[in-house]
Design a protein around this motif. Sequence first.
Motif, PDB file in Angstrom:
ATOM      1  N   HIS A  30       0.954  -1.279  -0.131  1.00 56.06           N
ATOM      2  CA  HIS A  30      -0.021   0.143  -0.023  1.00 56.06           C
ATOM      3  C   HIS A  30       0.915   1.256   0.120  1.00 56.06           C
ATOM      4  N   ILE A  79      -5.070   5.349   4.872  1.00 58.12           N
ATOM      5  CA  ILE A  79      -4.962   3.809   4.622  1.00 58.12           C
ATOM      6  C   ILE A  79      -5.800   2.978   5.699  1.00 58.12           C
ATOM      7  N   ASN A 132      -9.301  -2.411   6.174  1.00 53.99           N
ATOM      8  CA  ASN A 132     -10.254  -2.328   5.134  1.00 53.99           C
ATOM      9  C   ASN A 132     -11.677  -2.474   5.440  1.00 53.99           C
ATOM     10  N   ASN A 176      -4.733  -3.847   6.361  1.00 47.92           N
ATOM     11  CA  ASN A 176      -3.865  -3.100   5.209  1.00 47.92           C
ATOM     12  C   ASN A 176      -2.552  -3.165   5.540  1.00 47.92           C
TER      13      ASN A 176
END
Length: 525
Positions: free
Chosen positions: A137, A258, A262, A268
């Motif tokens: 990410h 972020i 999620n 994440n």
Amino acid sequence: MSKLQERLGALTPARLKGVRRGIEKESLRAQPDGQLAPTPHPAALGSALTHPHITTDFSESQLELITGVHTDVEACLAELTRIHQYTYRVLAEAGDERLWVSSMPCRLPTDETIPIGRYGSSNVGRAKSVYRMGLSHRYGRRMQTISGIHYNWSLPEVSSEQYFALIRNFRRHAFLLLYLFGASPALCGSFVAGRQHELLPLGEGTMHMPYGTSLRMGRLGYQSEAQASLAVSYNSLDGYAASLQDALTRPWPAYEAIGIRNLGGDYNQLATTLLQIENEFYGTIRPKRVIFPGERPLHALRERGVEYVEVRLMDLDPFETIGINASTIRLLDVFLLHCLLADSPPDTRDEIAELAHNQHLTAARGREPGLRLLRGGREVGLTDWGGELLEAFEPIAAALDAAHGVGHHAEAVRAAKKALADPAILPSARVLEATRAHGDSFLGFVSARSEATRAALLALPFSAEQQAEFERMTQASIQAQKQIEAADTLPFEVYREEYVSPSRLGFRKHWIDAPSTPLSQPAAL
């Protein structure tokens, strides 16, 4: 007599022969056509979580082969060769995959389909995968598929203060290693698809820098805008630890966006701080020590000091069967001893900025005639500075040769001098020459070298006893993973919060007294 000569003279032959080294070598698994192998980590290689010599790095498709610690160069290389031999036998038994022999990756699929390493259902195994998800990410998966060699090095009776002096000098002089041993001046266009870059085309599907040495260590490699905000000082263990602790505990807005999980509840990343864990901090060299189960690396350094250094800037040499040779290792040993013995003034913010400039310039344009670097605010020719260093290496090489009763270290310095004077013989220049000979195709050249390497290693003698020993390690690692999984008692979220807790970064009294459940699993993520 100079201070360096005095310090060198104080090193007994026994201490010089006591240099300890180990190698960690990363390599992607690739298909014959140069595509990334999408298959899981081969079961016959054992558990990537617990095997002592064969694991994975970022990707499930990225093997990491690890030697033990050796005082003998040839013994270290022999062990690395045996690990390669067993790995290739397993790959051959399963199909026709091979190890990609370049630091820059093979043809990659779309970023989101590059497989992340998997380590089983234990808390520590899940944490390793979540950490890698966080890297994907934060930086994208393509960047993480770059591979290299990490060289772990120590000398008896060296203090933490002396190791940090070594590290400061290493960072000052790292340009010379990039120049001499960089072997990644070209790459497959799939690596930079959709990204801004300064590379030039070289045939269809290949990009390069005409005078590049190590694109892996340049602006396209392990770079991070967030980490660029860090000006980590190596003037002391306390200062270094404070810088890392700040990065490990400072919330970073882009990573907070972020989130830990999620909307579907999947993880994440491990944390929303600038660094998730210590290993996320990029650098050409790191102070290290072996950690206890459940221990954070930063705590281990603070509690017991530096045990060894990890050199992280070495490219895979595609012309060497196992990616590195004895002459390169001996030059590294001389280089590191010089870094230890030479005067090492404190670093400054201005110098740290200079070092980043020199690294990027050497990586992208190191073989450019007349290239000039910065030293103390003034320009100096790369080859002039490199020549000064190599002259200073000669008495160190002589002392090592006298201790070992050989002439190999002096030979390595002579070879480096020859390469400094004739850049056409450098690995980076040879890679471009060979790429052009394969129709200007990076994939064509590296695929051919990967196949030749595969054939050479499969042709080497490998006894039934050696095969049986590796098979025993495979089974033992699988059993060890099962035991870790069976011993888990904490819910993963409790484990994650416990692991990233700032209370575990300090000295023992700070984290043992913290009101938390002790971790029972290994903590190397």
